[in-house]
Write a protein that holds these residues in place. Structure first.
Motif, PDB file in Angstrom:
ATOM      1  N   ASP A 282     -12.050  -2.335 -13.164  1.00  0.00           N
ATOM      2  CA  ASP A 282     -11.894  -3.445 -12.227  1.00  0.00           C
ATOM      3  C   ASP A 282     -10.422  -3.657 -11.891  1.00  0.00           C
ATOM      4  O   ASP A 282     -10.081  -4.054 -10.782  1.00  0.00           O
ATOM      5  CB  ASP A 282     -12.473  -4.731 -12.829  1.00  0.00           C
ATOM      6  CG  ASP A 282     -13.984  -4.654 -12.973  1.00  0.00           C
ATOM      7  OD1 ASP A 282     -14.677  -4.711 -11.941  1.00  0.00           O
ATOM      8  OD2 ASP A 282     -14.459  -4.515 -14.106  1.00  0.00           O
ATOM      9  N   VAL A 283      -9.549  -3.425 -12.863  1.00  0.00           N
ATOM     10  CA  VAL A 283      -8.097  -3.526 -12.684  1.00  0.00           C
ATOM     11  C   VAL A 283      -7.468  -2.381 -13.470  1.00  0.00           C
ATOM     12  O   VAL A 283      -7.940  -2.039 -14.562  1.00  0.00           O
ATOM     13  CB  VAL A 283      -7.543  -4.879 -13.197  1.00  0.00           C
ATOM     14  CG1 VAL A 283      -6.021  -4.929 -13.084  1.00  0.00           C
ATOM     15  CG2 VAL A 283      -8.164  -6.037 -12.420  1.00  0.00           C
TER      16      VAL A 283
ATOM     17  N   LYS B 158      -8.139   0.774  -6.228  1.00  0.00           N
ATOM     18  CA  LYS B 158      -8.265  -0.079  -7.407  1.00  0.00           C
ATOM     19  C   LYS B 158      -7.167  -1.152  -7.414  1.00  0.00           C
ATOM     20  O   LYS B 158      -6.007  -0.860  -7.098  1.00  0.00           O
ATOM     21  CB  LYS B 158      -8.138   0.765  -8.684  1.00  0.00           C
ATOM     22  CG  LYS B 158      -9.254   1.774  -8.887  1.00  0.00           C
ATOM     23  CD  LYS B 158     -10.545   1.099  -9.270  1.00  0.00           C
ATOM     24  CE  LYS B 158     -11.659   2.099  -9.504  1.00  0.00           C
ATOM     25  NZ  LYS B 158     -12.918   1.451  -9.912  1.00  0.00           N
ATOM     26  N   PRO B 159      -7.491  -2.400  -7.776  1.00  0.00           N
ATOM     27  CA  PRO B 159      -6.440  -3.388  -8.026  1.00  0.00           C
ATOM     28  C   PRO B 159      -5.473  -2.839  -9.082  1.00  0.00           C
ATOM     29  O   PRO B 159      -5.903  -2.353 -10.134  1.00  0.00           O
ATOM     30  CB  PRO B 159      -7.215  -4.605  -8.537  1.00  0.00           C
ATOM     31  CG  PRO B 159      -8.566  -4.459  -7.896  1.00  0.00           C
ATOM     32  CD  PRO B 159      -8.842  -2.985  -7.899  1.00  0.00           C
TER      33      PRO B 159
ATOM     34  N   ALA C  85      -4.476  -9.413  -9.383  1.00  0.00           N
ATOM     35  CA  ALA C  85      -4.190  -8.022  -9.005  1.00  0.00           C
ATOM     36  C   ALA C  85      -4.993  -7.625  -7.770  1.00  0.00           C
ATOM     37  O   ALA C  85      -6.166  -7.993  -7.624  1.00  0.00           O
ATOM     38  CB  ALA C  85      -4.513  -7.088 -10.167  1.00  0.00           C
ATOM     39  N   THR C  86      -4.356  -6.876  -6.880  1.00  0.00           N
ATOM     40  CA  THR C  86      -4.998  -6.418  -5.651  1.00  0.00           C
ATOM     41  C   THR C  86      -4.729  -4.926  -5.456  1.00  0.00           C
ATOM     42  O   THR C  86      -3.805  -4.373  -6.046  1.00  0.00           O
ATOM     43  CB  THR C  86      -4.444  -7.182  -4.425  1.00  0.00           C
ATOM     44  OG1 THR C  86      -3.023  -6.985  -4.359  1.00  0.00           O
ATOM     45  CG2 THR C  86      -4.757  -8.664  -4.527  1.00  0.00           C
ATOM     46  N   PRO C  87      -5.527  -4.277  -4.614  1.00  0.00           N
ATOM     47  CA  PRO C  87      -5.224  -2.882  -4.281  1.00  0.00           C
ATOM     48  C   PRO C  87      -3.851  -2.762  -3.613  1.00  0.00           C
ATOM     49  O   PRO C  87      -3.337  -3.723  -3.026  1.00  0.00           O
ATOM     50  CB  PRO C  87      -6.344  -2.494  -3.308  1.00  0.00           C
ATOM     51  CG  PRO C  87      -7.459  -3.443  -3.617  1.00  0.00           C
ATOM     52  CD  PRO C  87      -6.789  -4.728  -4.000  1.00  0.00           C
TER      53      PRO C  87
END
Length: 370
Positions: free
Chosen positions: A261-262, A279-280, A320-322
């Motif tokens: 997920d991160v 992916k984040p 967190a983001t891509p």
């Protein structure tokens, strides 16, 4: 059996790369593959044993030098490849050519995998084919080793293709690893600028501060080779007690990355794969001095968010983001249809017609931790 292919390995990383190439020969009983260890790497300890554990047929280097093989594949330009009497294909050691060549005292001002130091022996270009994962690397090769440029061929990256093919089943991979919890993958390359060297207690902090998440740690094979499991498990004792997944040294990181997920990482190849997959992503370390300027990895380093060790970790992970424009980064790093390109290349050099079935990437293997 009509042809024999030699897989050349110097490190566990090379073996991991080669195991993405072997499926291209699946179901074709005309072709046999054997492996040999090319000496010279400080990270080659127990490598023959690891080959046997994968079920590989292993020959010693002296046997490999003979005329029993028709073609060789090496995910590195290092080692005594010039001694081989068959055509040799070199492949990128990781996700493209983004690092400077490592030396005993640091790094040289040469692109690892494309430098004249690695590709030329006694004024002779050693590889019959220099495999590139993206057309942009041809300019790098012309700059680094112009005499090898006529032997370059863009083949893409089979590992990235397999990761992409796995994404539609991401929930299955995540369920196998983390159940119904969110999965944070921490990934470290090797060396003094790596995440593990700079922030070795991060897994302990993550398992303590995010008990509702599952944390998985992926360490570069060279770290495994240098320290081995007893030492690593001693250093990670508290984190392991808190349910850390220490991902095995070979062929399991791919499933962890698909499931993630991160991703928290550094300047290793896994960072590029994670970013390209959308992916984040957070960077907990980044070895700018080891990265080729203006490369995709340098672009990643300029764009990615950094994890601040002085601040609370939870809000940073949750935010967190891509990577911005991550598809652009993917397009700059990986060429399309690598399985078709690479299989066609291999069979041309074997002077055999390709099998009638399509060459396409298979999803990576599921991984369920003990």
């Amino acid at each position: 059996m009509e042809r024999r292919v030699l897989g050349v390995v110097r490190t566990l990383t090379a073996l991991d790369r080669l195991l993405d190439v072997l499926p291209l020969l699946a179901d074709d009983m005309r072709v046999e593959t054997r492996f040999a260890v090319a000496a010279g790497s400080e990270f080659a300890a127990n490598l023959t044993e690891q080959l046997h554990l994968t079920g590989a047929q292993v020959v010693d280097w002296e046997t490999a030098l003979g005329k029993d093989f028709d073609f060789a594949v090496s995910p590195s330009g290092n080692g005594p490849l010039h001694e081989l009497e068959m055509p040799v294909l070199t492949l990128p050691h990781g996700a493209g050519h983004n690092k400077l060549r490592a030396t005993e005292s640091g790094v040289a001002a040469e692109v690892s995998g494309l430098s004249r130091t690695q590709l030329v022996h006694e004024d002779r270009v050693v590889p019959a084919v220099v495999g590139l994962s993206h057309p942009s690397q041809l300019a790098q090769l012309r700059s680094q080793c112009p005499e090898a440029a006529p032997r370059a061929e863009v083949i893409g990256d089979p590992c990235y293709a397999r990761l992409r093919a796995s994404l539609p089943m991401r929930e299955q991979y995540r369920s196998a690893l983390a159940g119904d919890r969110e999965l944070v993958v921490v990934a470290s390359t090797w060396g003094p600028e790596s995440l593990f060297a700079r922030w070795g207690d991060l897994p302990k902090r993550l398992t303590a501060e995010l008990p509702d998440h599952r944390i998985a740690l992926v360490l570069h094979p060279n770290i495994w080779q240098k320290y081995e499991s007893l030492q690593l498990e001693t250093w990670l004792s508290t984190a392991l007690h808190n349910d850390l997944i220490l991902v095995p040294r070979l062929r399991k990181w791919q499933a962890a990355l698909v499931a993630a997920d991160v991703v928290i990482t550094d300047h290793g190849s896994l960072a590029l794969y994670a970013a390209a997959l959308g992916k984040p992503l957070l960077l907990a370390a980044f070895g700018n001095t080891e990265v080729v300027p203006n490369s995709p990895m340098a672009l990643l380093g300029a764009r990615a968010r950094r994890l601040d060790p002085t601040a609370d970790i939870r809000p940073q992970v949750e935010a967190a983001t891509p990577l911005p424009d991550h598809q652009q980064l993917a397009d700059l790093t990986f060429e399309t249809n690598p399985h078709e390109r690479l299989r066609g290349l291999i069979y041309r050099h074997l002077e055999l017609p390709e099998p009638p079935w399509p060459a396409r990437p298979e999803p990576v293997e599921l991984f369920t931790p003990r």
